[in-house]
Design a protein around this motif. Sequence first.
Motif, PDB file in Angstrom:
ATOM      1  N   UNK A 145      -6.441  15.733  13.583  1.00 17.88           N
ATOM      2  CA  UNK A 145      -6.690  15.746  12.159  1.00 17.88           C
ATOM      3  C   UNK A 145      -5.707  14.712  11.384  1.00 17.88           C
ATOM      4  N   UNK A 146      -5.007  13.787  11.869  1.00 18.26           N
ATOM      5  CA  UNK A 146      -4.296  13.004  11.176  1.00 18.26           C
ATOM      6  C   UNK A 146      -4.428  11.521  11.343  1.00 18.26           C
ATOM      7  N   UNK A 147      -4.048  10.883  10.014  1.00 16.88           N
ATOM      8  CA  UNK A 147      -4.173   9.584   9.831  1.00 16.88           C
ATOM      9  C   UNK A 147      -2.760   8.927   9.712  1.00 16.88           C
ATOM     10  N   UNK A 148      -2.451   7.954  10.349  1.00 13.98           N
ATOM     11  CA  UNK A 148      -1.250   7.253  10.496  1.00 13.98           C
ATOM     12  C   UNK A 148      -1.507   5.914   9.588  1.00 13.98           C
ATOM     13  N   UNK A 149      -0.551   5.561   8.550  1.00 12.41           N
ATOM     14  CA  UNK A 149      -0.832   4.229   7.990  1.00 12.41           C
ATOM     15  C   UNK A 149       0.417   3.393   8.261  1.00 12.41           C
ATOM     16  N   UNK A 150       0.493   2.301   8.544  1.00 13.59           N
ATOM     17  CA  UNK A 150       1.858   1.374   8.471  1.00 13.59           C
ATOM     18  C   UNK A 150       1.452   0.327   7.605  1.00 13.59           C
ATOM     19  N   UNK A 151       2.235   0.039   6.405  1.00 14.80           N
ATOM     20  CA  UNK A 151       2.098  -1.177   5.680  1.00 14.80           C
ATOM     21  C   UNK A 151       3.110  -1.781   5.161  1.00 14.80           C
ATOM     22  N   UNK A 152       2.949  -2.872   4.483  1.00 11.88           N
ATOM     23  CA  UNK A 152       4.027  -3.591   3.592  1.00 11.88           C
ATOM     24  C   UNK A 152       3.446  -3.852   2.306  1.00 11.88           C
ATOM     25  N   UNK A 153       4.541  -3.726   1.124  1.00 15.42           N
ATOM     26  CA  UNK A 153       4.030  -3.949  -0.169  1.00 15.42           C
ATOM     27  C   UNK A 153       5.412  -4.790  -0.610  1.00 15.42           C
ATOM     28  N   UNK A 154       4.993  -5.318  -1.887  1.00 17.30           N
ATOM     29  CA  UNK A 154       5.937  -6.024  -2.846  1.00 17.30           C
ATOM     30  C   UNK A 154       6.110  -5.002  -3.906  1.00 17.30           C
ATOM     31  N   UNK A 155       7.324  -4.588  -4.078  1.00 19.75           N
ATOM     32  CA  UNK A 155       7.880  -3.514  -4.774  1.00 19.75           C
ATOM     33  C   UNK A 155       8.333  -4.178  -5.916  1.00 19.75           C
ATOM     34  N   UNK A 156       7.849  -3.701  -7.198  1.00 13.99           N
ATOM     35  CA  UNK A 156       8.215  -4.611  -8.509  1.00 13.99           C
ATOM     36  C   UNK A 156       8.850  -3.490  -9.182  1.00 13.99           C
ATOM     37  N   UNK A 157      10.436  -3.619  -9.523  1.00 14.77           N
ATOM     38  CA  UNK A 157      10.985  -2.670 -10.380  1.00 14.77           C
ATOM     39  C   UNK A 157      12.144  -3.383 -11.197  1.00 14.77           C
ATOM     40  N   UNK A 158      12.248  -3.022 -12.293  1.00 17.32           N
ATOM     41  CA  UNK A 158      13.129  -3.567 -13.411  1.00 17.32           C
ATOM     42  C   UNK A 158      13.354  -4.970 -13.172  1.00 17.32           C
ATOM     43  N   UNK A 159      12.096  -5.727 -13.245  1.00 20.46           N
ATOM     44  CA  UNK A 159      12.339  -7.271 -13.100  1.00 20.46           C
ATOM     45  C   UNK A 159      12.653  -7.622 -11.787  1.00 20.46           C
ATOM     46  N   UNK A 160      12.875  -6.817 -10.761  1.00 24.29           N
ATOM     47  CA  UNK A 160      12.937  -7.386  -9.376  1.00 24.29           C
ATOM     48  C   UNK A 160      11.694  -6.971  -8.412  1.00 24.29           C
ATOM     49  N   UNK A 161      11.661  -8.040  -7.529  1.00 20.72           N
ATOM     50  CA  UNK A 161      10.428  -7.954  -6.469  1.00 20.72           C
ATOM     51  C   UNK A 161      11.112  -8.067  -5.195  1.00 20.72           C
ATOM     52  N   UNK A 162      10.719  -6.951  -4.260  1.00 24.62           N
ATOM     53  CA  UNK A 162      11.337  -7.424  -2.990  1.00 24.62           C
ATOM     54  C   UNK A 162      10.183  -6.612  -2.026  1.00 24.62           C
ATOM     55  N   UNK A 163      10.213  -7.078  -0.672  1.00 22.34           N
ATOM     56  CA  UNK A 163       9.233  -6.471   0.186  1.00 22.34           C
ATOM     57  C   UNK A 163       9.470  -4.991   0.793  1.00 22.34           C
ATOM     58  N   UNK A 164       8.650  -4.271   0.898  1.00 24.59           N
ATOM     59  CA  UNK A 164       8.896  -2.837   1.368  1.00 24.59           C
ATOM     60  C   UNK A 164       8.202  -2.459   2.438  1.00 24.59           C
ATOM     61  N   UNK A 165       8.449  -2.021   3.440  1.00 20.00           N
ATOM     62  CA  UNK A 165       7.739  -1.473   4.501  1.00 20.00           C
ATOM     63  C   UNK A 165       7.761  -0.057   4.641  1.00 20.00           C
ATOM     64  N   UNK A 166       6.601   0.676   5.059  1.00 23.69           N
ATOM     65  CA  UNK A 166       6.594   2.044   5.094  1.00 23.69           C
ATOM     66  C   UNK A 166       5.671   2.605   6.264  1.00 23.69           C
ATOM     67  N   UNK A 167       5.954   3.787   6.795  1.00 24.94           N
ATOM     68  CA  UNK A 167       4.904   4.500   7.755  1.00 24.94           C
ATOM     69  C   UNK A 167       4.742   5.924   7.134  1.00 24.94           C
ATOM     70  N   UNK A 168       3.454   6.124   7.186  1.00 25.98           N
ATOM     71  CA  UNK A 168       3.166   7.530   6.413  1.00 25.98           C
ATOM     72  C   UNK A 168       2.033   8.025   7.477  1.00 25.98           C
ATOM     73  N   UNK A 169       2.231   9.645   7.532  1.00 30.84           N
ATOM     74  CA  UNK A 169       1.442  10.263   8.484  1.00 30.84           C
ATOM     75  C   UNK A 169       0.733  11.545   7.343  1.00 30.84           C
ATOM     76  N   UNK A 170      -0.599  11.293   7.422  1.00 37.31           N
ATOM     77  CA  UNK A 170      -1.203  12.333   6.475  1.00 37.31           C
ATOM     78  C   UNK A 170      -2.409  12.915   7.300  1.00 37.31           C
TER      79      UNK A 170
END
Length: 255
Positions: A145-170
């Motif tokens: 019953x689980x879905x695992x997601x692995x991804x990368x996004x560009x996080x834009x916060x307070x005028x700064x942009x940086x790459x961000x990687x994550x792993x999530x299980x739902x």
Amino acid sequence: MADEHRLEEKFISQEAEKRISEKLDEVEKIEIDVQTDFLKIVQGQADGVSIAGQGLVIQEGIRVQEIKLQTDSIAINPFSALFGQIELNEPVNAIARIILTEVDMNHALSSDFIRTQMQNLELNVNGKIVSFEPQQIQVFLPGDGKIECRGKVLLKEMGNTRPFGYTAIARPRTHSQPAMLESFNCSEGGGISIEVITALMQKAQELMNIPYFKWEDMVFHIKDIKVEIGSLILLLETQMKQIPSSSRETVVTFH
């Protein structure tokens, strides 16, 4: 007499199969059964339509392993029906069972079509806008019953942009329980604030509990989701204004 009715059903069903197959990018197998007879056709009626297909590519890069759909009794255009083109005169209720494989889901997520559909996710965190621009996502279906997601996004916060990687299980929502996000971990790019994580998890919970999505003239209500090893099974209810054409202009929207 029953045999004659069956011949009429077979002729119309075969013509409908031919028309829909021509509009699909690819199809391994498709069977359409229009449950009617000549008298009902003339009266603009049919007891129902069933569709069963395997290996359907409905849009470039988007493949469905298996689909089964059954409608209630329908009101149809009698003239178009004689040529295998099922045009509905009134909306009709239907139930559908769709199977998506892990391979096909990941292929779809990397397609240009899905990329153009994915928009920046904006969150309001303590009055400030934080946005996430998806760069890459991969789905794993380990079963249980689980879905695992692995991804990368560009996080834009307070005028700064940086790459961000994550792993999530739902765990997706089912008929008996709501969606649950079991874990969320930063895999690269440094940590992010608790406030941003909290807002992101609340948004993820909201997205996982989406009750329906639209495809062409159909609204699919998600009744149940089952995760097996390597595949995702959706049980849906829908009201169709028309039998789907599976054209290249298909647009899918979630609500």
